[in-house]
Design a protein around this motif. Structure first.
Motif, PDB file in Angstrom:
ATOM      1  N   ALA A  66      28.650 100.887  38.868  1.00  0.00           N
ATOM      2  CA  ALA A  66      28.147 100.003  39.980  1.00  0.00           C
ATOM      3  C   ALA A  66      28.620 100.897  41.438  1.00  0.00           C
ATOM      4  CB  ALA A  66      28.833  98.703  40.201  1.00  0.00           C
ATOM      5  N   VAL A  67      27.949 100.560  42.527  1.00  0.00           N
ATOM      6  CA  VAL A  67      27.861 101.482  43.612  1.00  0.00           C
ATOM      7  C   VAL A  67      28.083  99.772  44.528  1.00  0.00           C
ATOM      8  CG1 VAL A  67      27.001 102.932  45.841  1.00  0.00           C
ATOM      9  CG2 VAL A  67      26.600 103.289  43.085  1.00  0.00           C
ATOM     10  N   GLY A  68      29.245 100.002  45.420  1.00  0.00           N
ATOM     11  CA  GLY A  68      29.636  99.033  46.293  1.00  0.00           C
ATOM     12  C   GLY A  68      30.957  98.358  46.310  1.00  0.00           C
ATOM     13  N   THR A  69      31.416  97.493  46.825  1.00  0.00           N
ATOM     14  CA  THR A  69      32.711  97.011  46.723  1.00  0.00           C
ATOM     15  C   THR A  69      32.990  95.690  46.127  1.00  0.00           C
ATOM     16  OG1 THR A  69      33.067  97.839  49.062  1.00  0.00           O
ATOM     17  CG2 THR A  69      34.591  96.327  48.331  1.00  0.00           C
ATOM     18  N   ASP A  70      33.744  95.668  45.134  1.00  0.00           N
ATOM     19  CA  ASP A  70      34.187  94.339  44.341  1.00  0.00           C
ATOM     20  C   ASP A  70      34.235  93.180  44.944  1.00  0.00           C
ATOM     21  OD1 ASP A  70      34.077  96.135  42.058  1.00  0.00           O
ATOM     22  OD2 ASP A  70      36.158  96.187  41.661  1.00  0.00           O
ATOM     23  N   GLY A  71      33.587  92.050  44.707  1.00  0.00           N
ATOM     24  CA  GLY A  71      33.722  90.810  45.075  1.00  0.00           C
ATOM     25  C   GLY A  71      32.433  90.769  46.082  1.00  0.00           C
ATOM     26  N   TYR A  72      31.733  91.714  46.487  1.00  0.00           N
ATOM     27  CA  TYR A  72      30.598  91.372  47.536  1.00  0.00           C
ATOM     28  C   TYR A  72      29.392  91.925  46.887  1.00  0.00           C
ATOM     29  CZ  TYR A  72      34.408  91.070  50.963  1.00  0.00           C
ATOM     30  OH  TYR A  72      35.568  90.720  51.669  1.00  0.00           O
ATOM     31  N   MET A  73      29.606  92.636  45.699  1.00  0.00           N
ATOM     32  CA  MET A  73      28.176  93.075  44.835  1.00  0.00           C
ATOM     33  C   MET A  73      27.554  91.704  44.176  1.00  0.00           C
ATOM     34  SD  MET A  73      29.263  96.700  43.339  1.00  0.00           S
ATOM     35  CE  MET A  73      30.812  96.170  42.770  1.00  0.00           C
ATOM     36  N   ALA A  74      26.347  91.997  44.392  1.00  0.00           N
ATOM     37  CA  ALA A  74      25.585  90.784  43.493  1.00  0.00           C
ATOM     38  C   ALA A  74      25.632  90.986  41.932  1.00  0.00           C
ATOM     39  CB  ALA A  74      24.330  90.823  43.960  1.00  0.00           C
ATOM     40  N   PRO A  75      25.760  90.170  41.142  1.00  0.00           N
ATOM     41  CA  PRO A  75      25.986  90.518  39.589  1.00  0.00           C
ATOM     42  C   PRO A  75      25.035  91.679  39.217  1.00  0.00           C
ATOM     43  CG  PRO A  75      25.838  87.893  40.169  1.00  0.00           C
ATOM     44  CD  PRO A  75      25.459  88.684  41.407  1.00  0.00           C
ATOM     45  N   GLU A  76      23.938  91.602  39.539  1.00  0.00           N
ATOM     46  CA  GLU A  76      22.971  92.617  38.869  1.00  0.00           C
ATOM     47  C   GLU A  76      23.449  93.852  39.462  1.00  0.00           C
ATOM     48  OE1 GLU A  76      20.511  90.998  42.798  1.00  0.00           O
ATOM     49  OE2 GLU A  76      22.112  90.320  40.928  1.00  0.00           O
ATOM     50  N   GLN A  77      23.840  94.117  40.901  1.00  0.00           N
ATOM     51  CA  GLN A  77      24.474  95.529  41.380  1.00  0.00           C
ATOM     52  C   GLN A  77      25.755  95.732  40.589  1.00  0.00           C
ATOM     53  OE1 GLN A  77      25.245  94.971  45.692  1.00  0.00           O
ATOM     54  NE2 GLN A  77      25.922  97.010  45.853  1.00  0.00           N
ATOM     55  N   ALA A  78      26.652  94.994  40.415  1.00  0.00           N
ATOM     56  CA  ALA A  78      27.837  95.288  39.552  1.00  0.00           C
ATOM     57  C   ALA A  78      27.435  95.743  38.338  1.00  0.00           C
ATOM     58  CB  ALA A  78      28.740  93.902  39.758  1.00  0.00           C
ATOM     59  N   ALA A  79      26.566  95.169  37.677  1.00  0.00           N
ATOM     60  CA  ALA A  79      26.036  95.549  36.227  1.00  0.00           C
ATOM     61  C   ALA A  79      25.350  96.801  36.447  1.00  0.00           C
ATOM     62  CB  ALA A  79      25.026  94.569  35.748  1.00  0.00           C
ATOM     63  N   GLY A  80      25.102  97.608  37.474  1.00  0.00           N
ATOM     64  CA  GLY A  80      24.516  98.871  37.778  1.00  0.00           C
ATOM     65  C   GLY A  80      23.071  98.898  37.760  1.00  0.00           C
ATOM     66  N   GLU A  81      22.429  97.616  38.267  1.00  0.00           N
ATOM     67  CA  GLU A  81      21.113  97.740  38.470  1.00  0.00           C
ATOM     68  C   GLU A  81      20.739  98.267  39.564  1.00  0.00           C
ATOM     69  OE1 GLU A  81      18.406  96.372  36.399  1.00  0.00           O
ATOM     70  OE2 GLU A  81      20.026  96.247  35.089  1.00  0.00           O
ATOM     71  N   PRO A  82      19.414  98.796  39.753  1.00  0.00           N
ATOM     72  CA  PRO A  82      18.839  99.617  40.744  1.00  0.00           C
ATOM     73  C   PRO A  82      18.946  98.802  42.121  1.00  0.00           C
ATOM     74  CG  PRO A  82      17.138  99.720  39.026  1.00  0.00           C
ATOM     75  CD  PRO A  82      18.331  98.855  38.606  1.00  0.00           C
ATOM     76  N   PRO A  83      19.169  99.767  43.445  1.00  0.00           N
ATOM     77  CA  PRO A  83      19.259  98.669  44.605  1.00  0.00           C
ATOM     78  C   PRO A  83      17.969  97.923  44.999  1.00  0.00           C
ATOM     79  CG  PRO A  83      18.832 101.181  44.696  1.00  0.00           C
ATOM     80  CD  PRO A  83      19.232 101.030  43.431  1.00  0.00           C
ATOM     81  N   ASP A  84      18.372  96.871  45.591  1.00  0.00           N
ATOM     82  CA  ASP A  84      17.370  95.825  45.860  1.00  0.00           C
ATOM     83  C   ASP A  84      17.781  95.178  47.010  1.00  0.00           C
ATOM     84  OD1 ASP A  84      14.736  94.392  44.908  1.00  0.00           O
ATOM     85  OD2 ASP A  84      16.203  92.701  45.610  1.00  0.00           O
ATOM     86  N   PRO A  85      16.958  94.895  48.146  1.00  0.00           N
ATOM     87  CA  PRO A  85      17.280  94.316  49.352  1.00  0.00           C
ATOM     88  C   PRO A  85      18.061  92.705  48.932  1.00  0.00           C
ATOM     89  CG  PRO A  85      15.063  95.145  49.707  1.00  0.00           C
ATOM     90  CD  PRO A  85      15.578  95.293  48.246  1.00  0.00           C
ATOM     91  N   GLY A  86      17.728  92.178  47.956  1.00  0.00           N
ATOM     92  CA  GLY A  86      18.390  91.014  47.617  1.00  0.00           C
ATOM     93  C   GLY A  86      19.952  91.180  47.511  1.00  0.00           C
ATOM     94  N   GLN A  87      20.334  92.297  47.177  1.00  0.00           N
ATOM     95  CA  GLN A  87      21.817  92.475  46.812  1.00  0.00           C
ATOM     96  C   GLN A  87      22.603  92.379  48.211  1.00  0.00           C
ATOM     97  OE1 GLN A  87      21.634  96.432  44.729  1.00  0.00           O
ATOM     98  NE2 GLN A  87      20.479  95.504  43.158  1.00  0.00           N
TER      99      GLN A  87
END
Length: 330
Positions: free
Chosen positions: A172-193
């Motif tokens: 995952a790319v981001g900071t723990d706690g602030y990442m959307a679940p799909e972002q924490a799972a390593g999904e591609p970047p999306d504005p919804g995150q």
């Protein structure tokens, strides 16, 4: 007699005055810009490998001009030193305001969320996903007890939304706690995150409690923002607002007009000047010798060298390297 500036200008343009912060990419300094003849913030890249250099390339490529976005307006290189220049924001961050005041008034948070969603609308319209929206990356002008003015900064891990197929990286790319679940799972970047993170930030400001590392947002006190925050922090991305503009529409329907003042609380949060005066006054009559900026970019060979350095480091994740070369060559 005025104190002498500590070191010569970097690349003939930026005279470092004093260090005002530090982060994963290096240190942040207040510096005198000889070309613009004003103090700016300069991020000095620390000891860097190709991966860190690619993050720098990504950040300097973001040129969003918006009142609530703080993006680099120039960069320079001098031997092994590489720097980014941006506006100097004097009021600290929302993180520092939370540490000083604890939970913030609901109307104050509504104004902050309004400005953050405006910033994200501009960033997403430019085809960029920030990927690290959190209180530490939301800077404040020193407005005292007046209406807050927030600026979204630190685009070091930002990604181009149109290059989803190029930005798959392990983990995952981001900071723990602030990442959307799909972002924490390593999904591609999306504005919804970014919208998810904006909701988590607002919940933290209201409650005074940070999210847990497991990704559970704080529980907000009752209020008019709760339905919107529930939508922003929905684990299913299909339940979130379709865009930052759609989220702003929900905020308006919750009774928060654009540019609304805040009125809650007997004592307002005070956004103080956290920098104070510089250690020396502006250098009189100083003029630049040479510069490297958007107006005077480095030569093609230098740009491609940076891009290929990123490619060599990332190896199998060649998509990011290609994106880095694209950003440099643009």
């Amino acid at each position: 007699m005025s104190p002498v500036p500590p070191i010569p200008p970097l690349a003939g343009r930026y005279v470092l005055a004093d260090q005002v912060g530090a982060g994963g990419m290096g240190s942040v300094w207040r510096a005198w810009d000889l070309r613009q003849e004003r103090f700016v913030a300069v991020k000095v890249l620390g000891q860097h490998d190709a991966s860190l250099l690619l993050r720098f390339v990504r950040e300097q490529s973001v040129r969003v001009r918006h009142p609530h976005v703080i993006a680099p307006h120039g960069w320079a290189a001098d031997d092994d030193l590489v720097v980014l220049a941006m506006d100097l924001v004097r009021g600290g961050s929302l993180q520092s305001l939370l540490e000083t005041h604890g939970p913030l008034p609901a109307d104050f948070v509504a104004v902050v969320l309004d400005q953050l969603l405006q910033a994200l609308a501009a960033v997403h319209a430019a085809g960029v996903v920030h990927r690290d929206v959190k209180p530490a990356n939301l800077l404040l002008d020193a407005t005292g007890s007046a209406r807050p003015h927030v600026r979204l900064g630190d685009f070091g891990v930002a990604a181009l939304a149109e290059d989803v197929r190029l930005t798959r990286t392990p983990g995952a790319v981001g900071t723990d706690g602030y990442m959307a679940p799909e972002q924490a799972a390593g999904e591609p970047p999306d504005p919804g995150q970014d919208l998810y993170a904006a909701g988590v930030v607002a919940l933290q400001l209201l409650s005074g409690r940070p999210p847990t590392r497991s990704g559970q947002p704080p529980t907000p006190p009752p209020g008019r923002l709760v339905p919107l925050l529930d939508a922003l922090t929905a684990h299913d991305p299909r339940r979130r607002p379709a865009s930052a503009a759609a989220a702003l529409g929900l905020l308006r329907r919750a009774g928060v007009p654009s540019g609304a003042p805040w009125r809650d609380g007997p004592r307002p949060p005070v956004v103080v000047d956290r920098l104070g005066p510089p250690p020396w006054p502006a250098p009189p009559g100083a003029r630049p010798v040479s510069t490297l900026s958007r107006d005077h970019p480095p030569g093609r060979a230098h740009r491609w060298a940076l891009g290929l350095a990123g490619a060599g480091c990332l190896g199998g994740a060649g998509g990011l390297a290609v994106a880095g070369v694209r950003l440099l060559a643009g």
